[in-house]
Design a protein around this motif. Structure first.
Motif, short mmCIF file in Angstrom:
data_model
loop_
_atom_site.label_atom_id
_atom_site.label_comp_id
_atom_site.label_asym_id
_atom_site.label_seq_id
_atom_site.Cartn_x
_atom_site.Cartn_y
_atom_site.Cartn_z
N TYR A 83 1.02 -1.09 0.03
CA TYR A 83 0.72 -0.09 0.01
C TYR A 83 1.09 1.14 0.14
O TYR A 83 1.76 1.91 1.29
N CYS A 125 -5.94 6.51 2.25
CA CYS A 125 -7.09 6.62 1.14
C CYS A 125 -8.31 7.51 1.39
O CYS A 125 -8.62 7.89 2.41
N PHE A 148 -10.85 8.66 1.37
CA PHE A 148 -11.88 8.34 1.96
C PHE A 148 -12.24 9.05 3.73
O PHE A 148 -12.79 9.59 4.70
N TRP A 149 -11.61 8.38 3.91
CA TRP A 149 -10.92 8.33 5.48
C TRP A 149 -10.44 9.76 5.83
O TRP A 149 -10.69 10.30 6.96
N ASN A 167 -15.06 6.59 4.34
CA ASN A 167 -14.73 5.47 4.52
C ASN A 167 -15.98 4.33 4.18
O ASN A 167 -17.01 4.57 5.34
N CYS A 168 -15.11 3.24 3.44
CA CYS A 168 -16.13 2.53 3.79
C CYS A 168 -16.20 1.75 5.28
O CYS A 168 -14.97 1.38 5.59
N PHE A 185 -16.08 -1.20 6.30
CA PHE A 185 -15.51 -2.38 7.09
C PHE A 185 -14.09 -2.35 6.97
O PHE A 185 -13.55 -3.10 7.55
N CYS A 186 -14.10 -1.13 6.29
CA CYS A 186 -12.84 -0.96 6.58
C CYS A 186 -11.24 -0.45 7.63
O CYS A 186 -11.82 0.61 8.49
N THR A 203 -8.33 0.73 6.40
CA THR A 203 -6.98 1.19 6.28
C THR A 203 -6.51 2.85 6.78
O THR A 203 -5.47 2.59 7.21
N GLY A 215 -6.21 3.66 -2.32
CA GLY A 215 -7.80 3.80 -1.74
C GLY A 215 -7.06 5.47 -3.03
O GLY A 215 -7.29 5.38 -3.65
N GLU A 253 -17.84 -4.34 -3.73
CA GLU A 253 -17.84 -5.05 -2.53
C GLU A 253 -18.97 -5.59 -2.35
O GLU A 253 -19.50 -6.55 -1.78
N LYS A 306 -17.51 5.35 -2.45
CA LYS A 306 -17.51 5.39 -3.13
C LYS A 306 -19.27 5.37 -4.08
O LYS A 306 -18.98 5.55 -4.96
S1 SF4 Z 1 -12.40 -0.33 1.22
FE1 SF4 Z 1 -10.62 0.75 0.10
S2 SF4 Z 1 -11.77 2.50 -1.01
FE2 SF4 Z 1 -13.39 1.67 1.37
S3 SF4 Z 1 -11.81 3.15 2.63
FE3 SF4 Z 1 -10.84 2.01 2.38
S4 SF4 Z 1 -9.29 1.95 1.31
FE4 SF4 Z 1 -10.42 3.23 0.59
#
Ligand code: SF4
Length: 394
Positions: A122, A127, A129-130, A137-138, A140-141, A143, A178, A232, A246
């Motif tokens: 990575y 990412c 989104f965070w 962010n997603c 479940f994530c 990152t 990301g 996903e 997303k």
């Molecule tokens: S799953 Fe991927 S796109 Fe979604 S928050 Fe995590 S790193 Fe970002």
């Protein structure tokens, strides 16, 4: 010990996790637990019978209820259910390069990590989104918890780790990026170019879909061997709820467009659509599998893991019986669409049940299964020469 179905064991361990008995010598024999990327790699790297690599949950609270335990006896490891020994297993060992530093003095383990037999990176900022306010962010994530923006690795350091890993038998490395405001492919391109030119490793790229599809051409021309598209969830409502970034900045359709574009360019079985099983209704997961295989890609299906620290950490782990149905469908869809699986050598990712491991989930072996097996066996032999040449000469 009774004969065991290693694929089903891997799947049940994904769903239920394993406790580690104090007899186990984790520091001596194992790789250690590394928290990387979206979080699926947060478990124990094990090798089950038939050489199946699996990253098994050990930390999450649901593991408290698991019937499985890993014990160490007479120099060997065994997976037990209660007091019954089910199967001998191994801990995935530490590669020698885990003890080395890059030319900048950084431990190589801070640059890349093994996930089964594949090498994961990575290499970019966390990412986007965070980093938005509010964050999108997603859910479940992990990152944003696992990845730091401090001292990102250079292209040279990535190449050094690839060279070290290749010298120990690694064939494939995988870049994960990301959300990068629509520039993910530009950011990853120099890494792909350098690794292909200087190491000849097989390279996979997982990045958010780009609206300008011609951007894929430059990464394909740089030598990328594979793209994976993590959309996903096939159910659009679940996609929007669990992946708000997303939904807002990319859309589910953008994933479909990019998957279809790259698959048309690169051919059947080269790219994957990645989905998570265990959150959306199972019929939607089936529909996702059918869509992905229908366009000529292979499905990479993650068993949902409620990783500690994520927004969904309190959710239950998926039901094993449901997951059996999912992976049976995966196998049948790959077979019925003649998707080549398990063709490239030594790609045994530990994070998912791989498409070629789908054979463990068929109920009765039919003529269609025999024909598919035979076709894959022929392709593996033929392509072995091709892949060896590719990893020598590019
Ligand atoms: S799953 Fe991927 S796109 Fe979604 S928050 Fe995590 S790193 Fe970002």
């Amino acid at each position: 010990m009774e004969p065991i179905n290693p694929g089903k064991l891997k799947l049940e361990l994904f769903c239920r996790g394993i406790k580690i008995d104090p007899s186990c010598e984790m520091d001596k024999d194992g790789r250690g637990i590394m928290k990387v990327r979206a979080g699926l790699g947060s478990g124990l790297e094990m090798i089950l019978p038939d050489d199946l690599y699996a990253n098994i949950p050990v930390l999450e609270p649901f593991v408290q209820d698991t019937p499985f335990k890993l014990i160490h006896r007479g120099g060997k490891y065994f997976v037990c259910r209660g007091n019954a020994e089910l199967a001998e297993a191994r801990l995935a060992g530490r590669p020698q390069w885990y003890g080395r530093n890059t030319s900048k003095g950084r431990p190589m383990t801070q640059v890349g990590s093994m996930q089964g037999t594949t090498l994961g990176f990575y290499p970019t900022r966390v990412c986007g989104f965070w980093e938005m306010t509010p964050r999108v962010n997603c859910r479940f994530c992990a990152t944003g918890i696992n990845v730091s923006n401090d001292a990102l690795p250079t292209v040279d350091e990535i190449v050094e780790v690839c060279q070290a890993a290749k010298a120990e038998g690694t064939t494939f490395c995988h870049f994960n990026v990301g959300y990068y405001g629509g520039k993910a492919l530009e950011v990853i391109l120099p890494f792909v170019e350098a690794v292909k030119k200087r190491t000849k490793l097989l390279v996979g790229v997982q990045a958010p879909p780009q609206k300008d599809l011609s951007k894929y051409d430059s990464v394909i021309n740089a030598g990328a061997d594979h793209f994976s598209f993590c959309y996903e969830f096939h159910n659009p409502k679940v996609f929007a709820e669990v992946c708000p970034g997303k939904q807002k900045h990319l859309t589910q359709q953008a994933f479909f467009d990019a998957l279809e574009y790259t698959t048309q360019k690169m051919g059947k079985g080269r790219n994957s659509g990645e989905i998570i099983a265990g959150i959306e209704p199972i019929e939607d997961t089936f529909a996702g599998i059918d869509y992905i295989t229908g366009v000529g890609a292979f499905p990479t299906i993650c068993v949902f893991r409620p990783v500690i620290g994520t927004d969904l950490e309190k959710s239950p782990s998926p039901d094993y019986q449901d997951m059996l149905k999912v992976y049976r469908r995966m196998y049948e869809a790959c077979r019925d669409n003649s998707i080549p699986t398990g063709i490239a050598p030594n790609i045994k990712t530990s994070l998912v049940v791989l498409p070629y491991e789908g054979k463990y989930f068929r109920e009765n072996t039919t003529l269609a299964d025999f024909a598919y097996d035979a076709k894959l066996a022929v392709m593996r032999s033929l392509f072995l020469v091709y892949f060896r040449a590719k990893m020598l000469f590019g």
